[in-house]
Design an enzyme around this catalytic site. Sequence first.
Site, mmCIF file in Angstrom:
data_model
loop_
_atom_site.group_PDB
_atom_site.id
_atom_site.type_symbol
_atom_site.label_atom_id
_atom_site.label_comp_id
_atom_site.label_asym_id
_atom_site.label_seq_id
_atom_site.Cartn_x
_atom_site.Cartn_y
_atom_site.Cartn_z
ATOM 1 N N ARG A 61 0.686 -4.145 -4.106
ATOM 2 C CA ARG A 61 -0.307 -5.258 -3.457
ATOM 3 C C ARG A 61 -1.553 -4.691 -3.489
ATOM 4 O O ARG A 61 -2.889 -5.266 -3.287
ATOM 5 C CB ARG A 61 -0.005 -6.056 -2.158
ATOM 6 C CG ARG A 61 0.994 -7.122 -2.511
ATOM 7 C CD ARG A 61 1.592 -7.920 -1.370
ATOM 8 N NE ARG A 61 2.218 -7.135 -0.434
ATOM 9 C CZ ARG A 61 3.590 -6.868 -0.416
ATOM 10 N NH1 ARG A 61 4.421 -7.556 -1.012
ATOM 11 N NH2 ARG A 61 3.989 -6.173 0.579
ATOM 12 N N GLU A 98 11.750 2.969 8.080
ATOM 13 C CA GLU A 98 12.679 2.247 9.365
ATOM 14 C C GLU A 98 14.261 2.876 9.072
ATOM 15 O O GLU A 98 14.942 3.267 9.932
ATOM 16 C CB GLU A 98 12.609 0.700 9.511
ATOM 17 C CG GLU A 98 12.915 0.329 10.852
ATOM 18 C CD GLU A 98 12.728 -1.252 10.816
ATOM 19 O OE1 GLU A 98 12.112 -1.796 10.051
ATOM 20 O OE2 GLU A 98 13.302 -1.531 11.924
HETATM 21 P P1 AMP Z 1 3.282 0.100 7.015
HETATM 22 O O1 AMP Z 1 3.500 1.175 6.380
HETATM 23 O O2 AMP Z 1 4.200 -0.304 7.898
HETATM 24 O O3 AMP Z 1 1.989 0.196 7.602
HETATM 25 O O4 AMP Z 1 3.670 -0.988 6.018
HETATM 26 C C1 AMP Z 1 2.720 -1.383 5.021
HETATM 27 C C2 AMP Z 1 3.169 -1.854 3.681
HETATM 28 O O5 AMP Z 1 4.374 -2.563 3.789
HETATM 29 C C3 AMP Z 1 2.020 -2.494 2.790
HETATM 30 O O6 AMP Z 1 1.994 -2.055 1.614
HETATM 31 C C4 AMP Z 1 2.341 -3.841 2.913
HETATM 32 O O7 AMP Z 1 2.150 -4.615 1.800
HETATM 33 C C5 AMP Z 1 3.781 -4.134 3.487
HETATM 34 N N1 AMP Z 1 4.017 -4.832 4.860
HETATM 35 C C6 AMP Z 1 4.549 -4.253 6.087
HETATM 36 N N2 AMP Z 1 4.797 -5.456 7.061
HETATM 37 C C7 AMP Z 1 4.053 -6.374 6.285
HETATM 38 C C8 AMP Z 1 3.947 -7.776 6.876
HETATM 39 N N3 AMP Z 1 4.467 -8.257 8.016
HETATM 40 N N4 AMP Z 1 3.574 -8.645 5.746
HETATM 41 C C9 AMP Z 1 3.241 -8.366 4.748
HETATM 42 N N5 AMP Z 1 3.215 -7.135 4.161
HETATM 43 C C10 AMP Z 1 3.817 -6.082 5.036
#
Ligand code: AMP
Length: 178
Positions: A61, A98
């Site tokens: 994305r 996770e």
């Molecule tokens: P993080 O590494 O936990 O910050 O997760 C970020 C990545 O996971 C990004 O590439 C987001 O597109 C996706 N992502 C994580 N949580 C969500 C959420 N609640 N809604 C949409 N995309 C998410």
Amino acid sequence: MTKEDVISAIRNVPDFPIPGIQFKDITTALQCPDCLRWFRDEMVEYYRDKGITKVLGIESRGFIIAPSVAMELNAGFVPIRKPGKLPAKVVEQSYAKEYGTDTIQIHADALTPDDIVLIHDDLLATGGTMEAAVELVMKMGVRKVYVNFLIELDGLEGKKAIQGTEEIYSLLSIKVEE
Ligand code: AMP
């Protein structure tokens, strides 16, 4: 277009991809031409005077808005991809998720020590993905690293995971439970 207009165009999908996650689905906002333009214009305005030479998008994305911003900033676009997708020599970084670990890769010749880099993704949750992207870019050696998200989930403290950058800027902030 106001921030509120754009936020209301983003769809919340409860329990996707697993129970308990409130998934922020930007595809509904991407269908709206004014929202699409707002994302691009807000980023271009914000980063116009920062001397950005490369905009890096994180698969997948992060690939949607970043190239149009790069064109307006007269910068190049560089993809950060999942393993096995980039055809030439890569530099990679693994990070804890996770459950288990994940790896991201970039072409080894994509950046130079003179580059001022903007790393972009659609959403900041825990910050783990961006933390790995920043580490990847830092070990290649560039002049400065800026970090950008379209959306920051307020309440997860994801910014704290991302260290050593010039600045972290999110266009929109949405409460994690909304
Ligand atoms: P993080 O590494 O936990 O910050 O997760 C970020 C990545 O996971 C990004 O590439 C987001 O597109 C996706 N992502 C994580 N949580 C969500 C959420 N609640 N809604 C949409 N995309 C998410």
